[in-house]
Design a protein around this motif. Structure first.
Motif, mmCIF file in Angstrom:
data_model
loop_
_atom_site.group_PDB
_atom_site.id
_atom_site.type_symbol
_atom_site.label_atom_id
_atom_site.label_comp_id
_atom_site.label_asym_id
_atom_site.label_seq_id
_atom_site.Cartn_x
_atom_site.Cartn_y
_atom_site.Cartn_z
ATOM 1 N N HIS A 48 42.214 -12.146 13.508
ATOM 2 C CA HIS A 48 41.877 -10.895 12.806
ATOM 3 C C HIS A 48 41.338 -9.941 13.870
ATOM 4 C CE1 HIS A 48 40.370 -8.446 9.403
ATOM 5 N NE2 HIS A 48 39.316 -8.227 10.173
ATOM 6 N N ASP A 50 39.953 -6.308 14.870
ATOM 7 C CA ASP A 50 39.282 -5.155 14.260
ATOM 8 C C ASP A 50 39.430 -3.912 15.135
ATOM 9 O OD1 ASP A 50 37.974 -6.234 11.835
ATOM 10 O OD2 ASP A 50 36.941 -7.542 13.281
ATOM 11 N N HIS A 82 43.219 -5.138 11.480
ATOM 12 C CA HIS A 82 42.345 -4.463 10.504
ATOM 13 C C HIS A 82 42.077 -3.061 11.043
ATOM 14 C CE1 HIS A 82 38.278 -4.437 8.148
ATOM 15 N NE2 HIS A 82 39.124 -3.506 7.751
ATOM 16 N N MET A 84 40.553 0.109 10.966
ATOM 17 C CA MET A 84 39.455 0.943 10.436
ATOM 18 C C MET A 84 39.525 2.287 11.140
ATOM 19 S SD MET A 84 36.604 -2.061 10.220
ATOM 20 C CE MET A 84 37.457 -3.111 11.380
ATOM 21 N N ASP A 187 36.425 -10.205 4.053
ATOM 22 C CA ASP A 187 35.997 -9.918 5.427
ATOM 23 C C ASP A 187 34.593 -9.320 5.416
ATOM 24 O OD1 ASP A 187 35.851 -9.277 8.116
ATOM 25 O OD2 ASP A 187 37.242 -7.579 7.986
HETATM 26 FE FE LIG Z 1 37.678 -6.883 9.904
#
Ligand SMILES: [Fe+2]
Ligand SMILES: O=C(CO)[C@H](O)[C@H](O)COP(=O)(O)O
Length: 239
Positions: A48, A50, A82, A84, A187
């Motif tokens: 994962h 980020d 992920h 963001m 998460d």
């Molecule tokens: Fe995350």
């Protein structure tokens, strides 16, 4: 329901499986490839990753150039991005080229989620849709057909090491009840102390950062998280 799912239900094979994806946010980022490989060797099912842009969240991490370098060192692992970021539409092509497998954008970051889902799918990546704690789960109701995975954030996105928000489990239960074959990821603050709630609500893709990376024995923690989720899946789909 897809043909594949109907068959799996008939054959009593659960349509989803338990997967553990450690977040490398709190690992040694100066040795991203080394830290990632170690987690894979210790049994991680996927990574994962980020991505934070300092706009959508008040923190900065890395972008597609780093992912591209990581892919050269780690050719086979599944990269769950992920994102963001504000304007998630901008990075779909670059992330695909860099070697990403799944692109999770935040529903709060786009005005055109349906088009974005299609853009991601057409690029050849799996589609993930993320929901912040303050956002209703119903914002994805009309998008589920386009999504491979929905990510329920159990902390405010931006930082690792925060406390798990148990009240988000209602969103997971709602999705699992209505979409038995959907991958549902949780998460934020997920670890041995909070995994039971995640599993019971119906999450099957488990992101765990601090609880895995800072553990004395990350392999043991990942195995135990996976076992808890797997047992819940078996119970749910054989009932
Ligand atoms: Fe995350
Ligand atoms: O997206 C994230 C933060 O925005 C991270 O993936 C998440 O916080 C994982 O770290 P931890 O398990 O330590 O909470």
């Amino acid at each position: 329901m897809t043909f594949n799912l109907i068959n799996r239900v008939r054959m009593s094979v659960p349509p989803i499986s338990a997967m553990i994806g450690p977040s490398i946010l709190n690992s040694d980022l100066s040795d991203l490839a080394g830290s990632s490989q170690k987690l894979l060797d210790q049994g991680a099912d996927y990574l994962h990753l980020d991505v934070m842009d300092g706009h959508f969240v008040p923190n900065l991490t890395f972008g597609h150039p780093v992912v591209q370098c990581l892919r050269q060192k780690i050719p086979r692992a599944f990269f769950d991005m992920h994102m963001m970021v504000a304007e998630p539409e901008k990075w779909v092509g670059d992330m695909k080229k860099a070697g990403a497998d799944q692109y999770t954008f935040h529903i709060e970051a786009t005005q055109a989620p349906l088009e974005l889902c299609r853009q991601i799918k057409e690029s050849g990546m799996r589609v993930g849709i993320g929901i912040k704690p303050g956002t209703s789960v119903h914002t994805v109701d009309d998008l589920i057909e386009e999504a491979d995975m929905v990510l329920i954030m159990t902390v405010e996105p931006g930082f690792g090491g925060q406390s798990f928000m148990a009240e988000m489990m209602e969103k997971v239960s709602y999705l699992r009840t209505n979409h038995p074959g959907l991958d549902i990821e949780v998460d934020g603050g997920v670890g041995p102390k909070t995994i039971d709630q995640c599993a019971q609500a119906g999450a099957n893709m488990i992101v765990s950062g601090t609880a895995v990376v800072k553990a004395e024995n990350p392999q043991e923690v990942m195995n135990s998280l996976r076992k808890t989720v797997h047992q819940e899946i078996v119970a749910r789909y054989s009932a």
